[in-house]
Design an enzyme around this catalytic site. Structure first.
Site, mmCIF file in Angstrom:
data_model
loop_
_atom_site.group_PDB
_atom_site.id
_atom_site.type_symbol
_atom_site.label_atom_id
_atom_site.label_comp_id
_atom_site.label_asym_id
_atom_site.label_seq_id
_atom_site.Cartn_x
_atom_site.Cartn_y
_atom_site.Cartn_z
ATOM 1 N N TYR A 41 3.581 5.886 7.455
ATOM 2 C CA TYR A 41 3.420 5.145 8.716
ATOM 3 C C TYR A 41 4.761 4.941 9.412
ATOM 4 O O TYR A 41 4.824 4.809 10.625
ATOM 5 C CB TYR A 41 2.788 3.772 8.434
ATOM 6 C CG TYR A 41 1.284 3.767 8.297
ATOM 7 C CD1 TYR A 41 0.554 4.951 8.196
ATOM 8 C CD2 TYR A 41 0.584 2.554 8.263
ATOM 9 C CE1 TYR A 41 -0.827 4.922 8.059
ATOM 10 C CE2 TYR A 41 -0.789 2.524 8.138
ATOM 11 C CZ TYR A 41 -1.492 3.709 8.029
ATOM 12 O OH TYR A 41 -2.855 3.672 7.907
ATOM 13 N N CYS A 73 0.938 -3.539 3.820
ATOM 14 C CA CYS A 73 1.870 -2.603 4.454
ATOM 15 C C CYS A 73 2.583 -3.330 5.587
ATOM 16 O O CYS A 73 1.930 -3.796 6.533
ATOM 17 C CB CYS A 73 1.078 -1.418 5.000
ATOM 18 S SG CYS A 73 2.076 -0.266 5.950
ATOM 19 N N CYS A 186 9.102 -3.364 2.577
ATOM 20 C CA CYS A 186 8.125 -2.271 2.501
ATOM 21 C C CYS A 186 7.516 -2.379 1.108
ATOM 22 O O CYS A 186 8.260 -2.520 0.122
ATOM 23 C CB CYS A 186 8.805 -0.923 2.677
ATOM 24 S SG CYS A 186 7.736 0.485 2.308
HETATM 25 N N1 DGL Z 1 4.137 0.628 2.425
HETATM 26 C C1 DGL Z 1 4.474 0.630 3.796
HETATM 27 C C2 DGL Z 1 5.152 -0.695 4.195
HETATM 28 O O1 DGL Z 1 5.025 -1.707 3.537
HETATM 29 C C3 DGL Z 1 5.208 1.751 4.446
HETATM 30 C C4 DGL Z 1 5.299 3.147 3.961
HETATM 31 C C5 DGL Z 1 5.120 4.145 5.067
HETATM 32 O O2 DGL Z 1 6.092 4.498 5.787
HETATM 33 O O3 DGL Z 1 3.973 4.583 5.225
HETATM 34 O O4 DGL Z 1 5.810 -0.745 5.203
#
Ligand code: DGL
Length: 260
Positions: A41, A73, A186
């Site tokens: 993302y 996320c 993240c």
């Molecule tokens: N796990 C996601 C977050 O907490 C991000 C990883 C991604 O770039 O998809 O921001």
């Protein structure tokens, strides 16, 4: 009927949040959804993420009827929570950078926020700093590949010290006062925490908000109907079926729940 909790992330990082929720509610039925078809993302625009995530969560709510949904996320939560709450009745818990507790505990008043390129650019994140920096100098570090490296490491692939250090080194500011606190903004990054601790040029306090998120989920849901472990599911939006090796690597995150 056991309660269903839906935990959503772009990939496997949200398991670091799920792990803490499972500790508090071992008897829930967990559905973990990784939007791997759209991972990472951090490389998508804000409009793309809203357009992708809001209807997808609607479909998942329709398919699994969760009592509560966790957006595990930061890259998505810093954008979509208001949209989700307007669109759907189910309670939501998001994951946003833990800037307030980090700044409250920093002694040197030098704090770094390590997140995806998307998360560190968000207005939401800048507002958290404006509201909660409490006199700290807060540095935003957008990592390019760290989420992908964390996934690879979870899958047992070797990740070099140099690749990790390249991403985390900008968090460390020396000089009149040294950085003493780094926010893991993240949900993938706690997967590499041991490596971060090993590679850090000096010891810092790494802030992982997952236990606080789990407490929030637990408060919202109230007393659980059962603590009997249930079967859990991992769903990939690509349609990928998790390999036996991946199920084995993820099993500890699910406590005594059996991944079916
Ligand atoms: N796990 C996601 C977050 O907490 C991000 C990883 C991604 O770039 O998809 O921001």
């Amino acid at each position: 009927m056991p309660e269903t909790i839906l935990v959503f992330d772009s990939g496997l990082g949200g398991n670091t949040v799920l792990r803490e929720i499972v500790k508090l509610r071992p008897g829930a039925r967990y559905i973990y959804v990784a939007d791997d078809a759209y991972f990472p993302y951090g490389q998508h625009s804000e409009a793309e993420i809203v357009t992708r995530v809001v209807p997808l969560i609607g479909q998942l709510i329709g398919a699994h009827d969760p009592k509560l949904t966790v957006i595990a996320c930061n890259t998505a939560s810093t954008l979509v929570m208001d949209h989700l709450r307007k669109a759907y009745q189910v309670p939501f818990v998001g994951t946003v950078p833990a800037i307030k507790p980090a700044c409250a505990s920093s002694k040197t008043k030098r704090v770094s926020v390590l997140g995806t390129k998307g998360t560190v650019q968000r207005e939401y994140t800048k507002k958290l700093i404006a509201d909660f920096a409490q006199g700290c100098d807060v540095k935003l570090i957008g990592a390019e590949n760290l989420a992908a490296l964390a996934e690879a490491s979870l899958k047992g692939e070797p990740i070099s010290d140099r690749d990790i250090l390249e991403e985390i080194a900008p968090c460390f500011t020396d000089g009149d006062a040294r950085t003493d606190t780094v926010v893991l903004a993240c949900t993938h990054y706690p997967l590499l925490l041991d490596r971060f601790v090993e590679l850090a040029p000096w010891p810092v306090n790494w802030i992982d908000p997952a236990p606080a998120i789990a407490r929030r989920v637990n408060d919202l849901l109230g007393t659980p109907a059962s603590i009997e472990p249930q079967s859990a599911r991992i769903v990939f939006t690509s349609g990928q079926v998790p390999s036996a090796a991946l199920v084995k690597a993820l099993a500890p995150f699910f406590g005594a729940s059996h991944i079916a």
